[in-house]
Design a protein around this motif. Sequence first.
Motif, PDB file in Angstrom:
ATOM      1  N   VAL A  70       0.868  -1.178   0.000  1.00 19.50           N
ATOM      2  CA  VAL A  70       0.000   0.000   0.000  1.00 19.50           C
ATOM      3  C   VAL A  70       0.904   1.227   0.000  1.00 19.50           C
ATOM      4  O   VAL A  70       2.004   1.198   0.563  1.00 19.50           O
ATOM      5  CB  VAL A  70      -0.945  -0.025   1.230  1.00 19.50           C
ATOM      6  CG1 VAL A  70      -0.183   0.024   2.547  1.00 19.50           C
ATOM      7  CG2 VAL A  70      -1.939   1.141   1.197  1.00 19.50           C
ATOM      8  N   GLY A 120       0.219   9.797   6.569  1.00 17.60           N
ATOM      9  CA  GLY A 120      -0.568   8.995   7.524  1.00 17.60           C
ATOM     10  C   GLY A 120      -1.577   9.801   8.328  1.00 17.60           C
ATOM     11  O   GLY A 120      -1.952   9.400   9.428  1.00 17.60           O
ATOM     12  N   SER A 121      -2.065  10.909   7.746  1.00 18.40           N
ATOM     13  CA  SER A 121      -2.976  11.752   8.527  1.00 18.40           C
ATOM     14  C   SER A 121      -4.442  11.435   8.269  1.00 18.40           C
ATOM     15  O   SER A 121      -5.320  12.125   8.766  1.00 18.40           O
ATOM     16  CB  SER A 121      -2.687  13.232   8.257  1.00 18.40           C
ATOM     17  OG  SER A 121      -2.924  13.557   6.908  1.00 18.40           O
ATOM     18  N   ASN A 122      -4.680  10.375   7.480  1.00 16.91           N
ATOM     19  CA  ASN A 122      -6.060   9.947   7.276  1.00 16.91           C
ATOM     20  C   ASN A 122      -6.169   8.433   7.386  1.00 16.91           C
ATOM     21  O   ASN A 122      -7.005   7.828   6.753  1.00 16.91           O
ATOM     22  CB  ASN A 122      -6.550  10.424   5.898  1.00 16.91           C
ATOM     23  CG  ASN A 122      -8.051  10.578   5.863  1.00 16.91           C
ATOM     24  OD1 ASN A 122      -8.657  10.947   6.857  1.00 16.91           O
ATOM     25  ND2 ASN A 122      -8.658  10.261   4.747  1.00 16.91           N
ATOM     26  N   LEU A 156       5.778   7.661   0.549  1.00 15.01           N
ATOM     27  CA  LEU A 156       6.325   8.681  -0.350  1.00 15.01           C
ATOM     28  C   LEU A 156       6.421   9.992   0.413  1.00 15.01           C
ATOM     29  O   LEU A 156       5.407  10.580   0.768  1.00 15.01           O
ATOM     30  CB  LEU A 156       5.428   8.842  -1.579  1.00 15.01           C
ATOM     31  CG  LEU A 156       5.242   7.576  -2.411  1.00 15.01           C
ATOM     32  CD1 LEU A 156       4.344   7.842  -3.606  1.00 15.01           C
ATOM     33  CD2 LEU A 156       6.580   7.017  -2.879  1.00 15.01           C
ATOM     34  N   ILE A 165      -3.936  21.573   6.683  1.00 18.01           N
ATOM     35  CA  ILE A 165      -4.228  20.134   6.507  1.00 18.01           C
ATOM     36  C   ILE A 165      -2.890  19.388   6.595  1.00 18.01           C
ATOM     37  O   ILE A 165      -1.976  19.678   5.824  1.00 18.01           O
ATOM     38  CB  ILE A 165      -4.919  19.854   5.142  1.00 18.01           C
ATOM     39  CG1 ILE A 165      -6.219  20.663   5.019  1.00 18.01           C
ATOM     40  CG2 ILE A 165      -5.195  18.364   4.973  1.00 18.01           C
ATOM     41  CD1 ILE A 165      -6.947  20.515   3.680  1.00 18.01           C
ATOM     42  N   GLY A 168      -1.573  16.661   5.670  1.00 18.14           N
ATOM     43  CA  GLY A 168      -1.150  15.618   4.739  1.00 18.14           C
ATOM     44  C   GLY A 168      -0.090  16.089   3.764  1.00 18.14           C
ATOM     45  O   GLY A 168       0.315  17.256   3.765  1.00 18.14           O
ATOM     46  N   GLY A 217       0.341  14.064  -2.358  1.00 16.14           N
ATOM     47  CA  GLY A 217      -0.186  12.836  -2.974  1.00 16.14           C
ATOM     48  C   GLY A 217      -1.457  12.351  -2.287  1.00 16.14           C
ATOM     49  O   GLY A 217      -2.461  12.056  -2.948  1.00 16.14           O
ATOM     50  N   GLY A 218      -1.422  12.296  -0.954  1.00 15.20           N
ATOM     51  CA  GLY A 218      -2.593  11.859  -0.189  1.00 15.20           C
ATOM     52  C   GLY A 218      -3.742  12.837  -0.379  1.00 15.20           C
ATOM     53  O   GLY A 218      -4.911  12.439  -0.439  1.00 15.20           O
ATOM     54  N   ARG A 276     -14.127  14.363  -1.391  1.00 17.82           N
ATOM     55  CA  ARG A 276     -13.213  13.332  -0.836  1.00 17.82           C
ATOM     56  C   ARG A 276     -13.094  12.112  -1.751  1.00 17.82           C
ATOM     57  O   ARG A 276     -13.036  10.971  -1.286  1.00 17.82           O
ATOM     58  CB  ARG A 276     -13.666  12.878   0.570  1.00 17.82           C
ATOM     59  CG  ARG A 276     -13.750  13.970   1.588  1.00 17.82           C
ATOM     60  CD  ARG A 276     -12.430  14.688   1.835  1.00 17.82           C
ATOM     61  NE  ARG A 276     -12.671  15.827   2.680  1.00 17.82           N
ATOM     62  CZ  ARG A 276     -12.936  17.068   2.216  1.00 17.82           C
ATOM     63  NH1 ARG A 276     -12.934  17.331   0.920  1.00 17.82           N
ATOM     64  NH2 ARG A 276     -13.176  18.047   3.052  1.00 17.82           N
ATOM     65  N   TYR A 317      -4.310   4.447  -9.251  1.00 17.58           N
ATOM     66  CA  TYR A 317      -3.180   5.320  -9.578  1.00 17.58           C
ATOM     67  C   TYR A 317      -2.363   5.624  -8.331  1.00 17.58           C
ATOM     68  O   TYR A 317      -2.924   5.878  -7.258  1.00 17.58           O
ATOM     69  CB  TYR A 317      -3.661   6.681 -10.101  1.00 17.58           C
ATOM     70  CG  TYR A 317      -4.349   6.677 -11.439  1.00 17.58           C
ATOM     71  CD1 TYR A 317      -4.016   5.757 -12.425  1.00 17.58           C
ATOM     72  CD2 TYR A 317      -5.321   7.635 -11.718  1.00 17.58           C
ATOM     73  CE1 TYR A 317      -4.662   5.791 -13.658  1.00 17.58           C
ATOM     74  CE2 TYR A 317      -5.959   7.672 -12.944  1.00 17.58           C
ATOM     75  CZ  TYR A 317      -5.629   6.736 -13.910  1.00 17.58           C
ATOM     76  OH  TYR A 317      -6.263   6.776 -15.117  1.00 17.58           O
ATOM     77  N   ILE A 327      -0.235   8.644  -6.998  1.00 14.11           N
ATOM     78  CA  ILE A 327      -0.053  10.058  -7.333  1.00 14.11           C
ATOM     79  C   ILE A 327       1.425  10.409  -7.178  1.00 14.11           C
ATOM     80  O   ILE A 327       2.013  10.210  -6.110  1.00 14.11           O
ATOM     81  CB  ILE A 327      -0.887  10.961  -6.385  1.00 14.11           C
ATOM     82  CG1 ILE A 327      -2.352  10.494  -6.290  1.00 14.11           C
ATOM     83  CG2 ILE A 327      -0.770  12.431  -6.811  1.00 14.11           C
ATOM     84  CD1 ILE A 327      -3.172  10.617  -7.531  1.00 14.11           C
ATOM     85  N   SER A 380      -5.235  12.496  16.140  1.00 20.55           N
ATOM     86  CA  SER A 380      -6.500  12.148  15.468  1.00 20.55           C
ATOM     87  C   SER A 380      -6.188  11.993  13.983  1.00 20.55           C
ATOM     88  O   SER A 380      -5.027  12.107  13.572  1.00 20.55           O
ATOM     89  CB  SER A 380      -7.543  13.262  15.646  1.00 20.55           C
ATOM     90  OG  SER A 380      -7.291  14.339  14.753  1.00 20.55           O
ATOM     91  N   PHE A 425     -14.575  14.713  15.484  1.00 25.87           N
ATOM     92  CA  PHE A 425     -13.236  14.125  15.607  1.00 25.87           C
ATOM     93  C   PHE A 425     -13.243  13.010  16.656  1.00 25.87           C
ATOM     94  O   PHE A 425     -13.719  13.231  17.770  1.00 25.87           O
ATOM     95  CB  PHE A 425     -12.221  15.172  16.113  1.00 25.87           C
ATOM     96  CG  PHE A 425     -11.716  16.126  15.077  1.00 25.87           C
ATOM     97  CD1 PHE A 425     -12.584  16.873  14.299  1.00 25.87           C
ATOM     98  CD2 PHE A 425     -10.342  16.312  14.894  1.00 25.87           C
ATOM     99  CE1 PHE A 425     -12.104  17.777  13.354  1.00 25.87           C
ATOM    100  CE2 PHE A 425      -9.857  17.203  13.960  1.00 25.87           C
ATOM    101  CZ  PHE A 425     -10.738  17.948  13.182  1.00 25.87           C
ATOM    102  N   GLU A 448     -14.476   8.758   6.776  1.00 25.57           N
ATOM    103  CA  GLU A 448     -13.571   9.410   5.826  1.00 25.57           C
ATOM    104  C   GLU A 448     -12.183   8.776   5.954  1.00 25.57           C
ATOM    105  O   GLU A 448     -11.411   8.674   5.009  1.00 25.57           O
ATOM    106  CB  GLU A 448     -13.505  10.909   6.139  1.00 25.57           C
ATOM    107  CG  GLU A 448     -12.538  11.668   5.250  1.00 25.57           C
ATOM    108  CD  GLU A 448     -12.613  13.182   5.460  1.00 25.57           C
ATOM    109  OE1 GLU A 448     -13.717  13.709   5.705  1.00 25.57           O
ATOM    110  OE2 GLU A 448     -11.554  13.823   5.369  1.00 25.57           O
TER     111      GLU A 448
END
Length: 304
Positions: free
Chosen positions: A64, A69-71, A86, A129, A131, A134-135, A177, A186, A188, A224, A263, A297
Amino acid sequence: MNYQHLTARFVSLLGEAGVRENEPMAAHTTFKTGGPADLMLLPRTEEGLVSVLRVLRGEDVPYVVIGRGSNLLVSDEGLRGAVVKLSDGMDSVSVRENSVTAQTGVPLKALCLETIRAGLAGLEFAGGIPGALGGAVYMNAGAYGGEMKDYMTSVRVMDSGLEIREIPAAEMKFSYRHSAAMEKGYIILGAVFSLPEGDPQLSMDKMNELNARRREKQPLAYPSAGSTFKRPEGNYAGALIEACGLKGFTIGGAQVSEKHAGFIINTGNAFSRDIYELILHVKEVVLKETGVILEPEVKMLGEF
Ligand SMILES: Cc1cc2nc3c(=O)[nH]c(=O)nc-3n(C[C@H](O)[C@H](O)[C@H](O)COP(=O)(O)OP(=O)(O)OC[C@H]3O[C@@H](n4cnc5c(N)ncnc54)[C@H](O)[C@@H]3O)c2cc1C
């Protein structure tokens, strides 16, 4: 599973620093939970990425791709196979007049600041945000009325045949989203934006004001993954969860934030299992009380 027989090959492709075994995912997620990945690979170039993917495919190793890793909610049992992260090395940004070309690993805050410094506007919404690009493209991340897609002209991807392609943003099926990357598999690699000219001071003020709003409303002192659930049509997940009396509801170390019910936070010693069970509980109560189906999400990786 043990992939020691492949480690030397990955080290020859990425160097010692690019290969980790039994890497705790808690160190790579903003929830600060998740067990070990059998292998973590950290390519610093597109060539490095292609070469490790060829080996992973050839050896039938599941993998994967992640960013910051923020989501993510990663199983306490960890991940079998490889996590391809990445980040460093693939994080350049170049600005030519109104055109901004950014690589997958650049943190959104750095991208936002770089464009503001260049006198361009439009990405201020993304400055808070946590992230990487790419994410954020994958998720079509957004906030305060802005979305990643807004000023995007094209996306650089690696397709499922490991071919690198530039895809017009209009063909990426961006919606709330969501992007075509989710169905097409794909990876990114980067994106190009065409941004309007702006006033750097006004843009900085805007970004700072939005970030102050976040600090005021969101439980940023706790780990979170941001909003746990997608916004249901015509409503807000946080408002529904609060109306069901779930603010502060706790399972183990996971809690529905007292500050913002949208949250789920890790109060200190949460396991991913606690967070997962709390997600299920919130979904169940909200469905029973309001008839609304909440969809996470947050992306779940591994066995739950
Ligand atoms: C405090 C906080 C506030 C947040 N606020 C917001 C907000 O306002 N708006 C918002 O939209 N989100 C928000 N988020 C969620 C998160 O930051 C975004 O979804 C972000 O875009 C995820 O980027 P990432 O690099 O961390 O991706 P990851 O969490 O690493 O990955 C997310 C998904 O994208 C995939 N992925 C990652 N990189 C790639 C790649 N290069 N190619 C293909 N697939 C990839 C992963 O497999 C996974 O499915 C917030 C999170 C936190 C912790």
